[in-house]
Design an enzyme around this catalytic site. Structure first.
Site, short mmCIF file in Angstrom:
data_model
loop_
_atom_site.label_atom_id
_atom_site.label_comp_id
_atom_site.label_asym_id
_atom_site.label_seq_id
_atom_site.Cartn_x
_atom_site.Cartn_y
_atom_site.Cartn_z
N GLN A 51 1.63 36.70 17.59
CA GLN A 51 2.86 37.16 18.02
C GLN A 51 3.59 37.62 17.53
O GLN A 51 4.88 37.57 16.88
CB GLN A 51 3.36 35.82 17.98
CG GLN A 51 2.62 35.09 19.39
CD GLN A 51 3.27 33.39 19.87
OE1 GLN A 51 2.24 32.77 19.10
NE2 GLN A 51 3.91 33.39 20.82
N LEU A 92 6.84 31.08 22.80
CA LEU A 92 8.05 31.35 22.14
C LEU A 92 8.16 33.36 21.95
O LEU A 92 9.01 34.31 22.09
CB LEU A 92 8.44 31.31 20.18
CG LEU A 92 8.20 30.85 19.54
CD1 LEU A 92 7.76 30.08 18.13
CD2 LEU A 92 9.66 29.60 19.71
N HIS A 133 -2.80 26.65 23.51
CA HIS A 133 -2.32 27.62 23.69
C HIS A 133 -2.05 28.88 22.76
O HIS A 133 -2.36 30.12 22.93
CB HIS A 133 -0.81 26.86 24.17
CG HIS A 133 0.47 27.72 24.47
ND1 HIS A 133 1.75 27.69 25.07
CD2 HIS A 133 0.77 29.29 22.84
CE1 HIS A 133 1.85 28.60 24.59
NE2 HIS A 133 1.67 29.38 23.65
#
Ligand code: NI
Length: 177
Positions: A51, A92, A133
């Protein structure tokens, strides 16, 4: 420490498989510190290295109320999963959206810590959800692939909860009569 830019859905780095960490280096320590800072700044409960554009098998998670108990997992692996929970999930990398996802209620995972020492972590409810996740991110998967029904915007969700609360209020009122 520095904040890193969070990559968003559609960025190709988010659909790639991250690579195992073979040894701890000053660069990786820096990455982990930056990931914690970036997660806290963004008010998230978890962040995976892809990410922030790094294809390394590293995640940071913090589901504590005070957000002061960071869990760092390197080369993590889920070794047991049981039960089922369906609940709201966000990411996010998908800002302002949320959707319902079914996950195991309880998981046991194995990982390395920042000193490359083995440890086992057991998670229930939110922690189990966060582990699943974040680990999915390491294999290039996002929760949006698992959403049941539609993906809601935060505004739609607020409206829906307000309607439900109003309905519950009416029903409670009827009971009193
Ligand atoms: Ni995510």
């Amino acid at each position: 420490m520095a904040l890193r830019t969070i990559r968003e859905l559609g960025d190709p780095v988010l659909s790639k498989r991250a690579k195992e960490v073979r040894e701890m280096t000053p660069k990786l320590r820096q990455l982990i510190e930056d990931m914690k800072e970036t997660m806290y700044e963004a008010e998230g409960v978890g962040l995976a290295a892809p990410q922030v554009g790094m294809l390394k098998r590293i995640v940071v998670i913090d589901v504590s109320e005070e957000q002061n108990e960071p869990l760092v997992m390197i080369n993590p692996e889920i070794i047991e999963r049981d039960g089922e929970q369906c609940g709201w999930e966000g990411c996010l990398s998908v800002p302002g959206k949320t959707g319902q996802v079914t996950r195991p209620r309880h998981v046991v995972a194995r990982a390395l810590n920042e000193n490359m020492e083995d440890f086992i972590v057991e998670g229930e409810d939110l922690l189990a959800r966060a582990i699943c996740h974040e680990l999915d991110h390491l294999d290039g998967h996002m929760y949006v692939e698992l959403v049941e029904g539609k993906l809601y915007t935060n505004e739609e969700l607020d409206e829906m909860f307000a309607e439900e609360a109003a309905k519950a209020g009416e029903e409670a009122g009827e009971d009193k009569q």
